[in-house]
Design an enzyme around this catalytic site. Structure first.
Site, PDB file in Angstrom:
ATOM      1  N   GLU A  42       0.887  -1.170   0.000  1.00 23.14           N
ATOM      2  CA  GLU A  42       0.000   0.000   0.000  1.00 23.14           C
ATOM      3  C   GLU A  42       0.919   1.213   0.000  1.00 23.14           C
ATOM      4  OE1 GLU A  42      -2.805   0.243   3.353  1.00 23.14           O
ATOM      5  OE2 GLU A  42      -2.492   2.406   3.310  1.00 23.14           O
ATOM      6  N   ARG A  46       1.334  10.072   1.342  1.00 15.72           N
ATOM      7  CA  ARG A  46       1.848  10.978   2.378  1.00 15.72           C
ATOM      8  C   ARG A  46       3.023  11.767   1.843  1.00 15.72           C
ATOM      9  NH1 ARG A  46       1.320   7.474   7.942  1.00 15.72           N
ATOM     10  NH2 ARG A  46      -0.829   6.883   7.513  1.00 15.72           N
ATOM     11  N   THR A  70      -3.567   6.221   2.218  1.00 20.31           N
ATOM     12  CA  THR A  70      -3.726   7.608   2.652  1.00 20.31           C
ATOM     13  C   THR A  70      -4.291   8.465   1.508  1.00 20.31           C
ATOM     14  OG1 THR A  70      -1.725   7.202   3.998  1.00 20.31           O
ATOM     15  CG2 THR A  70      -2.669   9.371   4.134  1.00 20.31           C
ATOM     16  N   LYS A 130     -11.264  -0.182   6.818  1.00 20.03           N
ATOM     17  CA  LYS A 130     -10.023   0.008   7.564  1.00 20.03           C
ATOM     18  C   LYS A 130     -10.412   0.490   8.968  1.00 20.03           C
ATOM     19  CE  LYS A 130      -5.885   2.931   7.412  1.00 20.03           C
ATOM     20  NZ  LYS A 130      -4.602   2.923   6.715  1.00 20.03           N
TER      21      LYS A 130
HETATM   22  C1  3PG Z   1      -1.643   3.567   7.988  1.00 16.97           C
HETATM   23  O1  3PG Z   1      -1.630   4.480   7.183  1.00 16.97           O
HETATM   24  O2  3PG Z   1      -2.354   2.577   7.858  1.00 16.97           O
HETATM   25  C2  3PG Z   1      -0.820   3.676   9.213  1.00 16.97           C
HETATM   26  O3  3PG Z   1       0.046   4.741   9.173  1.00 16.97           O
HETATM   27  C3  3PG Z   1      -0.114   2.453   9.605  1.00 16.97           C
HETATM   28  O4  3PG Z   1       0.139   2.609  10.941  1.00 16.97           O
HETATM   29  P1  3PG Z   1       1.550   2.272  11.555  1.00 16.97           P
HETATM   30  O5  3PG Z   1       2.510   3.246  10.962  1.00 16.97           O
HETATM   31  O6  3PG Z   1       1.383   2.399  13.044  1.00 16.97           O
HETATM   32  O7  3PG Z   1       1.864   0.870  11.155  1.00 16.97           O
END
Ligand code: 3PG
Length: 205
Positions: A42, A46, A70, A130
């Site tokens: 995924e 970001r 995201t 999610k």
């Molecule tokens: C996401 O976007 O799903 C999260 O940032 C994942 O969370 P983590 O960085 O705590 O694994």
């Protein structure tokens, strides 16, 4: 809906969340994930290079299942799909994104942590949601409580998942898969090793 995408994710039940700071990181990281036996990524919006990274991933790693994460608005969703993303993930739930994905027959995994959000997701035809940030919103106990009202829903918890609690989340049958960035935070060798461990843990559950 794209059945094969959900089946492919179910095969591993772990979705590595990747944040690429630069295009230089894309190939070594994806190669390491494949070496670690986890050809799913995924790639998150970001950073500015997300679209370019998705394009490279889709074109040069055809054995991988590549999605976009995201994704927070319709514009990013359209770009991700144009770049070749096979599934779309959002931290929250967006009806606009759900509509684009429905029209393109692409699986949308939108974020829901409340009954109201799950009701919106269901009304948009989304029955896999999610659950983010999972640890902060009550983790497994909260998902189980929500599940009592929504038995048809399965969850993709992310946020605070690690090698330490992965098995616990996966042991619940309503956990579709878990997601997390812990696997891809080191260099390529570490990534391959962490992917291998995650796959082993998931298989052992
Ligand atoms: C996401 O976007 O799903 C999260 O940032 C994942 O969370 P983590 O960085 O705590 O694994």
């Amino acid at each position: 809906m794209n059945i094969s995408v959900t089946e492919r994710i179910r095969r591993y039940r772990v979705v590595p969340v990747v944040v690429f700071q630069s295009i230089d990181e894309v190939r070594p990281t994806l190669r390491a994930m494949c070496e670690g036996g986890l050809p799913v990524a995924e790639i998150t919006y970001r950073t500015d290079c997300a679209g370019e990274a998705i394009k490279i991933a889709v074109n040069e790693f055809p054995e991988m299942l590549i999605g976009a994460g995201t994704v927070i608005n319709a514009e990013q969703c359209r770009e991700a799909l144009a770049c070749g993303a096979k599934f779309i993930v959002s931290p929250g739930f967006s009806a606009a994104i759900a509509e684009i994905c429905r029209a393109e027959n692409v699986r949308y995994l939108g974020g829901c942590v409340t009954p109201t959000e799950i009701m919106t997701a269901l009304s948009c035809g989304c029955d896999i949601v999610k659950f983010f940030p999972a640890a902060s919103y009550g983790g497994l106990a909260a998902m189980k409580a929500l599940s009592a009202a929504f038995p048809s829903v399965t969850f993709l918890p992310t946020g605070g998942i690690s090698e330490q609690n992965l098995a616990e989340y996966l042991a619940w049958d309503k956990t579709f898969a878990v997601g997390g960035s812990w696997m891809t935070k080191g260099g390529p060798e570490e990534t391959a090793e962490k992917c291998r461990t995650a796959v082993d843990i998931a298989r052992s559950v």
